[in-house]
Design a protein around this motif. Structure first.
Motif, mmCIF file in Angstrom:
data_model
loop_
_atom_site.group_PDB
_atom_site.id
_atom_site.type_symbol
_atom_site.label_atom_id
_atom_site.label_comp_id
_atom_site.label_asym_id
_atom_site.label_seq_id
_atom_site.Cartn_x
_atom_site.Cartn_y
_atom_site.Cartn_z
ATOM 1 N N ALA C 323 0.994 -1.527 0.021
ATOM 2 C CA ALA C 323 0.203 -0.374 0.295
ATOM 3 C C ALA C 323 1.097 1.870 -0.005
ATOM 4 O O ALA C 323 0.178 2.165 0.778
ATOM 5 N N ARG C 324 1.894 1.700 -0.897
ATOM 6 C CA ARG C 324 2.537 2.719 -0.565
ATOM 7 C C ARG C 324 1.460 3.718 -1.285
ATOM 8 O O ARG C 324 1.931 4.734 -0.965
ATOM 9 N N THR C 325 1.179 3.868 -2.312
ATOM 10 C CA THR C 325 1.156 4.445 -3.068
ATOM 11 C C THR C 325 -1.025 5.213 -2.127
ATOM 12 O O THR C 325 -0.618 6.405 -1.936
ATOM 13 N N GLU C 326 -1.233 4.189 -1.811
ATOM 14 C CA GLU C 326 -2.460 4.643 -0.645
ATOM 15 C C GLU C 326 -2.414 5.114 0.500
ATOM 16 O O GLU C 326 -2.930 6.217 0.615
ATOM 17 N N SER C 327 -1.116 4.342 1.082
ATOM 18 C CA SER C 327 -0.801 5.360 2.092
ATOM 19 C C SER C 327 -0.122 6.639 2.113
ATOM 20 O O SER C 327 -0.103 7.721 3.254
ATOM 21 N N SER C 328 0.376 7.119 0.907
ATOM 22 C CA SER C 328 1.463 8.132 0.454
ATOM 23 C C SER C 328 -0.155 8.977 0.093
ATOM 24 O O SER C 328 -0.124 10.114 0.453
ATOM 25 N N MET C 329 -0.746 9.079 -0.600
ATOM 26 C CA MET C 329 -2.129 9.031 -0.855
ATOM 27 C C MET C 329 -3.233 9.952 0.690
ATOM 28 O O MET C 329 -3.011 10.750 0.817
ATOM 29 N N ALA C 330 -3.228 8.921 1.249
ATOM 30 C CA ALA C 330 -4.185 8.750 2.661
ATOM 31 C C ALA C 330 -3.031 9.499 4.069
ATOM 32 O O ALA C 330 -3.708 11.040 4.306
ATOM 33 N N LYS C 331 -2.102 9.331 3.932
ATOM 34 C CA LYS C 331 -0.910 10.881 4.199
ATOM 35 C C LYS C 331 -1.082 11.744 4.426
ATOM 36 O O LYS C 331 -1.000 12.481 4.914
ATOM 37 N N LEU C 332 -1.119 12.165 2.847
ATOM 38 C CA LEU C 332 -0.961 13.106 1.908
ATOM 39 C C LEU C 332 -2.020 13.997 2.525
ATOM 40 O O LEU C 332 -2.343 14.876 3.092
ATOM 41 N N TYR C 333 -3.619 13.337 2.029
ATOM 42 C CA TYR C 333 -4.439 14.506 2.035
ATOM 43 C C TYR C 333 -5.129 14.211 3.652
ATOM 44 O O TYR C 333 -4.789 15.384 3.919
ATOM 45 N N CYS C 334 -5.399 13.139 4.350
ATOM 46 C CA CYS C 334 -5.463 13.183 6.015
ATOM 47 C C CYS C 334 -4.993 14.169 6.564
ATOM 48 O O CYS C 334 -5.416 15.250 7.452
ATOM 49 N N SER C 335 -2.564 14.545 6.723
ATOM 50 C CA SER C 335 -2.532 15.798 7.007
ATOM 51 C C SER C 335 -2.785 17.201 6.345
ATOM 52 O O SER C 335 -2.723 17.648 7.625
ATOM 53 N N GLU C 336 -3.164 16.468 5.625
ATOM 54 C CA GLU C 336 -3.274 18.620 5.034
ATOM 55 C C GLU C 336 -4.968 19.234 5.217
ATOM 56 O O GLU C 336 -5.284 19.521 5.520
ATOM 57 N N ALA C 337 -5.793 17.804 4.877
ATOM 58 C CA ALA C 337 -7.544 18.096 5.412
ATOM 59 C C ALA C 337 -8.103 18.455 6.885
ATOM 60 O O ALA C 337 -8.431 19.579 7.268
ATOM 61 N N LEU C 338 -6.827 17.627 7.657
ATOM 62 C CA LEU C 338 -7.439 17.469 8.891
ATOM 63 C C LEU C 338 -6.903 18.684 9.769
ATOM 64 O O LEU C 338 -7.605 18.892 10.737
ATOM 65 N N SER C 339 -5.865 19.868 9.349
ATOM 66 C CA SER C 339 -5.227 20.047 9.593
ATOM 67 C C SER C 339 -6.200 21.649 9.620
ATOM 68 O O SER C 339 -6.276 22.269 10.009
#
Lengths: 391, 391, 391, 391
Positions: C323-339
């Motif tokens: 899940a390298r791509t999926e975890s990158s997407m999740a980390k990128l999106y969540c860190s920015e959206a949740l901020s």
């Protein structure tokens, strides 16, 4: 001393332009003599005549060529007002690419060239084209990739190559041709600009592109140069200095785009404001919904920021500076902020926004290219980053 | 005439301030005499002395009170430079709320009040507080909800109520008290401002709030007024005109926030730039990664836009206008754009950004409140929307 | 078959966790036994005991080590609920870096290592650290720059180097040490992970950094390895496979950050919602102002998108994919959206938001680092771009 | 149990649709039989025939009407693939408004009505229109403002009013008419839907609007109802339940817009990716410029988030829930995120982007309306805010 006051002459000119646009241009916006690219030559001639009658023609050009000799700040004030109508820039003869071409000729051309090429453009009689951009693999954002070649042959230059997205080519009478130049020995001596009548043998408009915008008479075309033979006196300025002259044209031309688009975006904002004032939804005018009002507020702030950035850059240019950083900042910011202003205005109009009931829809389609031409946002960010880093 | 040039005097003052900040303030930024709210009184006194020695103390105050008598444009230039260090505003005695309080007193107070209250603040000897905001259900974004009451009792006024988020209360010597006022007949005659020593009986700092920022000596407190009795000569200006005077204070005070934060954000940008120049990642300096460079470019553009908007609003104020729209635009835009600048700067620093290795982390924490105080972004958007709609 | 239903067991566990957090954790959030880094060991032990009593301790760990053996989807459900309180992750023993370290040990360590190192961490008795990041010029976003070295010496390895931003180092009992490894011949055989007690001679916490966040007991430290001598059985897995194991740890650890922050951001959103419901401004509750309501709506949408992205990535991991791509997407999106969610929540709270009246202020400070650690947004964008381009 | 796996049947159908689109639709995209609104009837018939041959026609309709009887998740999978070509939705007969109309008829119409109205639409022989929206001052975002009236007259209803932005009206054979209804006593009994042939006397297409989009055969029109007399069996479902049926149609219809646009935006992203791979600038492929790569990364993440939100909402609908909140979230997010994806894709293409060299330009023009129809973003934010606040 920091000052934002207009001179009395600027105020008078601004108000006169605004009145001209309101009284003469906006009523003509639905004139059927417009095709998918913009006003036909017949309509354009009529618009030019109206501006001449109002003493507003070619205000950026020196008085010896029939203009008003405005400095860059003066242009900022007048061009914004002209841009308020989709027809204003054509009437005042300040649309791209002619406006930038006139500026370039005024600065670089010799006296004979000015008579032959600048005067007819400045009078509104002739249109012109600037042939720099090339199709895939050629000069675009990265001008160093230019493939069109001019080879010295005796006293002449023989030019071959293909250009594309050449604005106003169809119907233009004057062409500025940019080509990588090789001297008689075949040595690459750098890019050169040439001046020629557009109907010279060897210049062919091979395709008029179907594009999203419709504010460029003649549209955007593919041009083929096939053994275009030009005499030595066709050289604009000096051989090999083409990129330097491109810079002369570039920063001011970028900035006049900002000025005109500022007017156009302000128009969209005003239309949206009027709509929001009068249209009801959920028991009150749209304008009393914060979801709408906040968009109008953001429009107000961004229009203001754009104007200040334009004025500042114009002032820098008026100090004799090339304003590369300032014009990059203005172009980058204005192209993005004004796109947002137009987008919000369209959104406020709801379904009406996507119809031709207002000019907002056309402005939305036309302004999209602004984030691309004269350097896409990415190239300006890259260039500004280099400025920042080198300090 | 549109002009962005500084006068020679402004240039000299700017450069002198910049040198003072570079040579005297930045080296002191890690001075341990700082608590969770900011410099201690001991350090503050030392900073003030340094500014006085550099002839930079209270530059916004009239010369009769020891200042430089700068106009708003002059303040824009000097305050930006002062804000470049976290300590600069304390040295120059231009931090909130004192700066705004001095401005208010200079415009509204009578001669006796100026001697008694303005002079000690202007000299840097005393700090002051402005008590307007109230806790939940009281005056905040909507001042009409003010609950603190002043009731006329003979020649005195007796004040009761609770304020909160009162900046600098702990340790302040002067208080400006805002209260809904009732005359001897019990008639509500509107809000009034009163001036008093902060140690008057009936004024109590009941809680020093634990807040995210640390750039306000004394912090932000809850203040209780319990039968605070003030004589008639405590009234600032006239009874019932409190909100009008609040406006006198508001627009300029908003704008000076913008000025100081502009300097602070520029500092963060410079720190991030230096880091990006020197730190390597993936085989080249960070600055050569477009993903970093583009952020620096956006910083550059937004810092520029903020400065222009500040200068413009300062010019409007200098024309004698209240600049309500312009100061709303400047406050809204600067608070949001400068927050982005600081955020990007921190991001570029990576892990270093969240440590105290640089002032970026503190600036990030301190600037968050700027989108809230002096009107949160939402209130400014609402107010600007009304301006747009009424035309 | 596409399905978003929780199993009955998941529903029960979610509800039980939510009740535990509501009844046991939120009431303890103001417990004074917390320092600038987080709960003290005394408080932490109490929280762990509470979770053990509720049968919620170490739910991600296999039952043989006292956990619940949840798969990644199960973790998504439970960790979100735990993150709803600032204390929840400490109670459940699922905070970083321990959670990721336990996962790594469970997958890679041998039986003896598990007894010695995993069991005490899984029981909540011991804390651990993961030493990979290095100061300027060493391994950070670009791990290939690692400078810490392990040199084989007989049957031992001798380790020298400096690490920084090592979370939880102060007070940790277990250390995972990552070092570029050289065999007896001095040949670079790649990075290796070593396991050791944290009090081994040669490991020193030389500085506890002052950072913006306060949700990591022990804080973030600088660690010096000076001739740290470890026997061969300290090697985790095989020599030279350190980066491969880092990948084993990385994607799941990234994702559990997303899970916990989702809960924390949802908490902020709920606090802001409650405030908007009850606080009046301009004649109606804040929540009826679209300017506030729209922010709540955007929060709702972004919280939803984050949850879906987390669940999806968890499902991919549960299929045995890295899940390298999926975890990158999740980390990128969540860190920015949740901020953004936390930022909007704070904004809605107005002045209250910057005080410690609610956990929003702390969450705002804590979450900032999330856009930086485990790969800053820029590195994830770069990595995802490569995925896109290679197709 | 949380699961994102397609069933084998779904996988087969997805792949078959993708192959059909790639082999049969994309090659036809430049077929000249398209006007300013979309495919002509001749071309549309050919597309439908191709889909029928591929057993892909009307996949959302029950098998008794010739469809595949897909549930909402099945539609999500197939419609995304169909949307990948500008012609796909016309071939599969799943374009708006027909797709939503078929769904409505399948759920609400009686057996006779289905034979007479649903069957010809489902077979691709007939097109239909849904007449709800009204011009300024009538039913738009706020349906309670509906002005079109149906008055009972004996067994008939007589309908008068004006509708606008009625998609596909020109050339439609079936009309669903929504009108505020008054019974024989003149009592307002609520809105009712009526079914009729579109060439019934009293229905007139009075204007075909000139709009920005070109993906609706027949365009968007103004329709006048003038004494349109319809018998009682024209009532769809029951009198007075028009708004309830509108809800039946609304959420699924919104979601199918999301599905098709997801495919269209993914197409633009793929085109931009291919361009970025091959086009050189400043010494390397565009794709190796982070300024371009980061945009592709953001596209990837947003396409992914859109797909997950669509799948989730489809699953909720498949559980028999109305999914009002979920469909609002999906519509709001997808319309905004996919617009950004298309915008970035166009930006990456540079000058090529604004020409018809690729479908990106058309998609950019077509997708703009998506943020407006089926509830503009502002209405969804308002509605979601209400959900949040009421909890």
């Amino acid at each position: 001393m920091i000052d934002f006051a207009l001179t009395p002459a600027e105020t008078e000119l601004r108000d006169r332009t605004a009145a001209f646009v309101r009284d003469e241009m906006i009523p003509r916006e639905r004139d059927p003599r417009q095709d998918e690219h913009g006003p036909t030559e017949e309509l354009r001639a009529e618009l030019v005549a109206a501006a001449r009658a109002a003493n507003l023609l070619s205000p950026h050009v020196g008085t010896e060529y029939g203009g008003l000799g405005l400095d860059h700040r003066g242009k900022a004030i007048v061009f914004e007002e002209a841009g308020y109508s989709t027809l204003g820039p054509f009437a005042l003869n300040i649309a791209a690419p002619d406006e930038g071409n006139m500026h370039l000729l005024e600065v670089v051309a010799d006296a004979d060239q000015k008579e032959r090429f600048l005067r007819p453009i400045a009078s509104g009689a002739a249109r012109s084209m600037f042939t720099m951009t090339e199709p895939d693999g050629g000069a675009g954002s990265d001008p160093s990739m230019m493939k069109t070649e001019a080879r010295q042959d005796g006293d002449d230059y023989v030019i071959n190559g293909r250009k594309w997205l050449i604005t106003g080519a169809l119907g233009a009478e004057v062409a500025i041709v940019m080509a990588r130049t090789f001297d008689a020995d075949g040595t690459d001596v750098g890019a050169t600009m040439f001046l020629t009548e557009a109907d010279a043998p060897g210049i062919e408009v091979t395709e008029v592109l179907d594009t999203m915008d419709s504010n460029a008479p003649g549209g955007h075309s593919v041009i083929d140069f096939e053994d275009l033979r030009l005499p030595a006196n066709s050289v604009l300025g000096e051989v090999g200095r083409g990129f330097r002259y491109a810079q002369v044209r570039l920063a001011p031309a970028r900035l006049t785009h900002c000025m005109r688009w500022l007017g156009a975006a302000r128009r969209c904002h005003d239309i949206a404001t009027e709509y929001a004032r009068t249209r009801q939804a959920f028991g009150k005018p749209l304008s009393e919904h914060e979801g709408v009002g906040f968009q109008l507020a953001d429009n107000l702030v961004e229009l203001h920021a754009c104007r200040l950035m334009i004025w500042h850059c114009a002032w820098v240019l008026d100090q004799g500076d090339q304003a590369r950083t300032e014009s990059s900042m203005a172009k980058l910011y204005c192209s993005e902020a004004l796109s947002r202003v137009v987008d919000r205005s369209l959104q406020i109009l709801g379904g009406t926004g996507i119809t031709d009931r207002t000019v907002v829809r056309k402005t939305y389609e036309d302004i999209r290219a602004f984030r691309i031409y004269d350097g896409p946002s990415e190239v300006h960010r890259w260039s500004l980053a280099r400025q920042v880093v080198k300090g």
